[in-house]
Write an enzyme that holds these catalytic residues in place. Structure first.
Site, PDB file in Angstrom:
ATOM      1  N   ASP A 107      -0.161   5.154   0.695  1.00 57.90           N
ATOM      2  CA  ASP A 107      -0.475   6.079   1.843  1.00 57.90           C
ATOM      3  C   ASP A 107      -0.267   5.376   3.172  1.00 57.90           C
ATOM      4  OD1 ASP A 107      -0.945   8.644   0.377  1.00 57.90           O
ATOM      5  OD2 ASP A 107      -2.694   7.638  -0.212  1.00 57.90           O
ATOM      6  N   ASP A 136       0.974  -1.081  -0.009  1.00 53.39           N
ATOM      7  CA  ASP A 136       0.046   0.002  -0.028  1.00 53.39           C
ATOM      8  C   ASP A 136       0.872   1.314  -0.070  1.00 53.39           C
ATOM      9  OD1 ASP A 136      -2.394   1.508   0.422  1.00 53.39           O
ATOM     10  OD2 ASP A 136      -1.799   1.761   2.520  1.00 53.39           O
TER      11      ASP A 136
END
Length: 334
Positions: free
Chosen positions: A17, A15
């Site tokens: 953020d 991922d």
């Protein structure tokens, strides 16, 4: 046995953020960790629910942060949503876009026509995060959905991590329409749906991938749904207290403070830790209470306590039996 966690996998899916960066600032140690993976020739991919950038833009931003990346390594919920709509709708169909220019461009490249008003009779509404999304376009989207348009959300993340704390995410904007329409979207494309992860694995021909994320409700749940191992890092949204209370479908295989955990032995990160004592910490269970005593690595304490809470001990029953444990609980918001 592999000498460190990442060595046991043939792909690491990150991922972005809260894992690699916060907004546009790299998280300490993230570029070095990913660089070390590349030096070891471990394939990497990036799967993001943020629909405000295209894959090439994400790759460029990562490269400028010191994390060299290729567009083909980036999978976005915007691209996935556009691909899904292209499968469901005839070429040239009008689609009302609620989101950033990146989502609009993905819809256009998929052979569909982005529109802005319900009067354009859109066949679908696609909703993704965009910092400029406001009442006017949300009103048009509500009218279009009421008229029968398919409603597709790129993701339902309630918040976005930032250096200033969590900010409203696409899920908060989806909630506006959900409230106005008194219904849920017809389809949600991004995590926790497994498609971004399974696509990343297929593209790399990986048979044993590891998912790395900061959110239990998207990254980790998506990995569980996809049948993949996962590493939760504590640099983004989900907190130690969230992990202690995690439902079975949101429980990671491993937990670490940050991406440096990729290069620690897997057995030092696996969760839960059932031993009852490790690394200077001791967990004792009495009727009605579970006590953490001693001192040491906070992640080790967290793994020990997960063995208790995941087996039915309620969070209010946890007690601190040493000053260090008391400080730890206070840092975790308990």
């Amino acid at each position: 046995m592999s000498d460190h966690l990442a060595a046991g996998y043939d792909l690491v899916v990150f991922d972005l953020d809260g894992v690699v960066y916060l907004i546009d600032e790299p998280i300490d140690g993230a570029p070095e960790a990913i660089g070390r993976l590349r030096a070891a020739r471990t394939p990497v991919a990036y799967a993001t629910n943020n629909a405000s950038r295209r894959a090439a833009d994400v790759a460029g931003a990562l490269t400028r942060m010191g994390v060299p990346a290729e567009p083909a390594e980036v999978l976005t919920s915007a691209g996935a949503a556009a691909a899904l709509l292209a499968e469901k709708l005839p070429q040239g169909s009008p689609v009302l876009v609620v989101g950033a220019d990146a989502l609009r461009a993905e819809v256009r490249d998929a052979g569909l026509v982005p529109v802005e008003k319900s009067e354009d009779e859109p066949a679908a509404v696609v909703q993704g995060y965009g910092p400029e999304v406001g009442w006017r376009v949300l009103a048009e989207a509500a009218l279009a959905v009421r008229a029968g348009a398919l409603w597709v959300a790129t993701n339902t993340d309630r918040t976005l991590p930032s250096p200033r704390g969590p900010l409203p995410g696409n899920g908060s904007l989806v909630a506006v329409l959900r409230t106005a329409l008194d219904r849920d979207p017809d389809l949600v494309v991004g995590k926790p749906e497994p498609a971004l992860f399974t696509t990343a694995a297929a593209q790399s021909r990986a048979s044993h991938p590891l998912v790395v994320g900061d959110r239990l409700d998207t990254d980790i749940q998506g990995a569980v749904t996809a049948g993949m191992d996962s590493l939760l890092v504590l640099t983004g949204v989900s907190t130690p207290a969230d992990l202690l209370a995690a439902a079975p479908e949101r429980r990671p295989t491993f937990v670490a403070a940050d991406l440096a955990g990729l290069f620690r032995p897997a057995d030092e990160l696996r969760v839960p830790l059932e031993a009852g004592e490790s690394g200077g910490w001791t967990v004792t269970r009495d009727p009605g209470t579970t006590t953490l005593s001693g001192a040491g690595d906070p992640v080790t304490a967290l793994r020990l306590l997960c063995a208790a809470t995941w087996n039915g001990v309620p969070l209010p029953a946890l007690r601190a039996g040493s000053p260090e444990a008391r400080d730890l609980f206070r840092a975790w918001g308990r």
